[in-house]
Design a protein around this motif. Structure first.
Motif, PDB file in Angstrom:
ATOM      1  N   LEU A  66       0.818  -1.159   0.086  1.00  0.00           N
ATOM      2  CA  LEU A  66       0.061  -0.123  -0.088  1.00  0.00           C
ATOM      3  C   LEU A  66       1.168   1.185   0.032  1.00  0.00           C
ATOM      4  O   LEU A  66       1.667   1.363   0.672  1.00  0.00           O
ATOM      5  CB  LEU A  66      -0.941   0.055   1.305  1.00  0.00           C
ATOM      6  N   VAL A  67       0.682   2.287  -0.874  1.00  0.00           N
ATOM      7  CA  VAL A  67       1.472   3.380  -1.149  1.00  0.00           C
ATOM      8  C   VAL A  67       0.643   4.423  -0.895  1.00  0.00           C
ATOM      9  O   VAL A  67      -0.340   4.702  -1.790  1.00  0.00           O
ATOM     10  CB  VAL A  67       2.252   3.358  -2.449  1.00  0.00           C
ATOM     11  N   THR A  68       0.956   5.254   0.123  1.00  0.00           N
ATOM     12  CA  THR A  68       0.056   6.426   0.365  1.00  0.00           C
ATOM     13  C   THR A  68       0.793   7.803  -0.547  1.00  0.00           C
ATOM     14  O   THR A  68       1.966   7.690  -0.564  1.00  0.00           O
ATOM     15  CB  THR A  68      -0.013   7.129   1.933  1.00  0.00           C
ATOM     16  N   GLY A  69      -0.126   8.393  -0.879  1.00  0.00           N
ATOM     17  CA  GLY A  69       0.618   9.460  -1.992  1.00  0.00           C
ATOM     18  C   GLY A  69       1.280   9.140  -3.250  1.00  0.00           C
ATOM     19  O   GLY A  69       1.987   9.528  -3.831  1.00  0.00           O
ATOM     20  N   GLY A  70       0.617   7.842  -3.735  1.00  0.00           N
ATOM     21  CA  GLY A  70       1.076   7.176  -4.976  1.00  0.00           C
ATOM     22  C   GLY A  70       0.738   8.049  -6.249  1.00  0.00           C
ATOM     23  O   GLY A  70       1.089   7.407  -7.234  1.00  0.00           O
TER      24      GLY A  70
ATOM     25  N   PHE B 179       4.671  12.863  -7.261  1.00  0.00           N
ATOM     26  CA  PHE B 179       5.843  12.816  -8.108  1.00  0.00           C
ATOM     27  C   PHE B 179       6.765  11.573  -7.569  1.00  0.00           C
ATOM     28  O   PHE B 179       7.119  10.594  -8.348  1.00  0.00           O
ATOM     29  CB  PHE B 179       6.846  13.955  -8.145  1.00  0.00           C
ATOM     30  N   ILE B 180       7.089  11.413  -6.501  1.00  0.00           N
ATOM     31  CA  ILE B 180       7.828  10.353  -5.966  1.00  0.00           C
ATOM     32  C   ILE B 180       7.052   8.765  -5.610  1.00  0.00           C
ATOM     33  O   ILE B 180       7.240   7.829  -6.005  1.00  0.00           O
ATOM     34  CB  ILE B 180       8.250  10.536  -4.556  1.00  0.00           C
ATOM     35  N   GLY B 181       5.858   9.279  -5.334  1.00  0.00           N
ATOM     36  CA  GLY B 181       4.908   8.013  -4.933  1.00  0.00           C
ATOM     37  C   GLY B 181       4.439   7.202  -6.289  1.00  0.00           C
ATOM     38  O   GLY B 181       4.539   6.117  -6.412  1.00  0.00           O
TER      39      GLY B 181
ATOM     40  N   ALA C 240       2.564  -4.598   3.283  1.00  0.00           N
ATOM     41  CA  ALA C 240       3.684  -3.694   3.726  1.00  0.00           C
ATOM     42  C   ALA C 240       3.023  -2.103   3.437  1.00  0.00           C
ATOM     43  O   ALA C 240       2.076  -2.142   2.451  1.00  0.00           O
ATOM     44  CB  ALA C 240       5.032  -3.955   3.240  1.00  0.00           C
ATOM     45  N   VAL C 241       3.427  -1.096   4.031  1.00  0.00           N
ATOM     46  CA  VAL C 241       2.937   0.131   3.971  1.00  0.00           C
ATOM     47  C   VAL C 241       3.918   1.077   3.706  1.00  0.00           C
ATOM     48  O   VAL C 241       5.011   0.958   4.410  1.00  0.00           O
ATOM     49  CB  VAL C 241       1.798   0.782   5.011  1.00  0.00           C
ATOM     50  N   MET C 242       4.123   1.856   2.373  1.00  0.00           N
ATOM     51  CA  MET C 242       5.047   2.756   2.108  1.00  0.00           C
ATOM     52  C   MET C 242       4.361   4.096   2.275  1.00  0.00           C
ATOM     53  O   MET C 242       3.430   4.516   1.279  1.00  0.00           O
ATOM     54  CB  MET C 242       5.648   2.550   0.870  1.00  0.00           C
ATOM     55  N   HIS C 243       4.680   4.885   3.332  1.00  0.00           N
ATOM     56  CA  HIS C 243       4.040   6.207   3.594  1.00  0.00           C
ATOM     57  C   HIS C 243       4.670   7.173   2.934  1.00  0.00           C
ATOM     58  O   HIS C 243       5.492   7.595   3.515  1.00  0.00           O
ATOM     59  CB  HIS C 243       3.739   6.311   4.966  1.00  0.00           C
ATOM     60  N   LEU C 244       3.937   7.772   1.885  1.00  0.00           N
ATOM     61  CA  LEU C 244       4.672   8.906   1.324  1.00  0.00           C
ATOM     62  C   LEU C 244       3.630  10.105   1.031  1.00  0.00           C
ATOM     63  O   LEU C 244       4.150  11.327   0.519  1.00  0.00           O
ATOM     64  CB  LEU C 244       5.083   8.383  -0.229  1.00  0.00           C
TER      65      LEU C 244
END
Length: 109
Positions: free
Chosen positions: A4-8, A11-13, A75-79
Motif C-alpha cells: 500500500l503506497v500513500t501519496g502514490g 511525483f515520488i509516490g 507492507a505500507v510505504m507512507h509518502l
C-alpha cells in the motif's frame, strides 16, 4: 507482496508505484488527489491487474479501516505528506493534520 503506497499519485509516490508493479508486486495506491497529485503519473500501470487505486485522505480513519480490510496489504510505504513549505505557511493546520494526525491514523489502522 502487496504494497500500500500513500501519496502514490505524487511525483515520488508514482515512481514507487510504477517500479513496484514492474517488479511484479501488487500495489494499492492510496491518494487524496490534492494539489500535488496527478493520476497521469500512474497511467502506465493503471490497467494492470496488480494495481488498485483508492481515493481517500489519510486523515479519514474510517476510510483507512475500509481500505486495509479490503486489500490486506503486506507492507505500507507512507509518502503522503504536505511538504511544500509555502503551503505550510499559508495553511499550517492542514500541514499538521495531514503530516501528524494522518500518520497517526495510518499507524492506528
Amino acid at each position: 507482496m502487496k504494497l500500500l503506497v500513500t501519496g502514490g499519485a505524487g511525483f515520488i509516490g508514482s515512481a514507487v508505484v510504477r517500479r513496484a508493479v514492474a517488479q511484479g508486486h501488487a500495489v494499492v495506491n492510496l491518494d487524496a488527489l490534492t494539489y500535488a497529485a496527478c493520476l497521469d503519473n500512474v497511467a502506465a500501470v493503471a490497467d494492470s491487474p496488480l494495481y488498485a487505486f483508492e481515493e481517500a485522505d489519510i486523515r479519514d480513519r474510517a476510510a483507512l479501516d475500509r481500505i486495509f480490510a479490503a486489500h490486506a496489504p503486506d507492507a505500507v510505504m507512507h509518502l503522503a505528506a504536505e511538504s511544500h513549505v509555502d503551503r505550510s505557511i499559508d495553511g499550517p493546520g492542514t500541514f499538521v493534520e495531514t503530516n501528524v494526525m494522518g500518520t497517526f491514523h495510518l499507524l492506528e489502522a
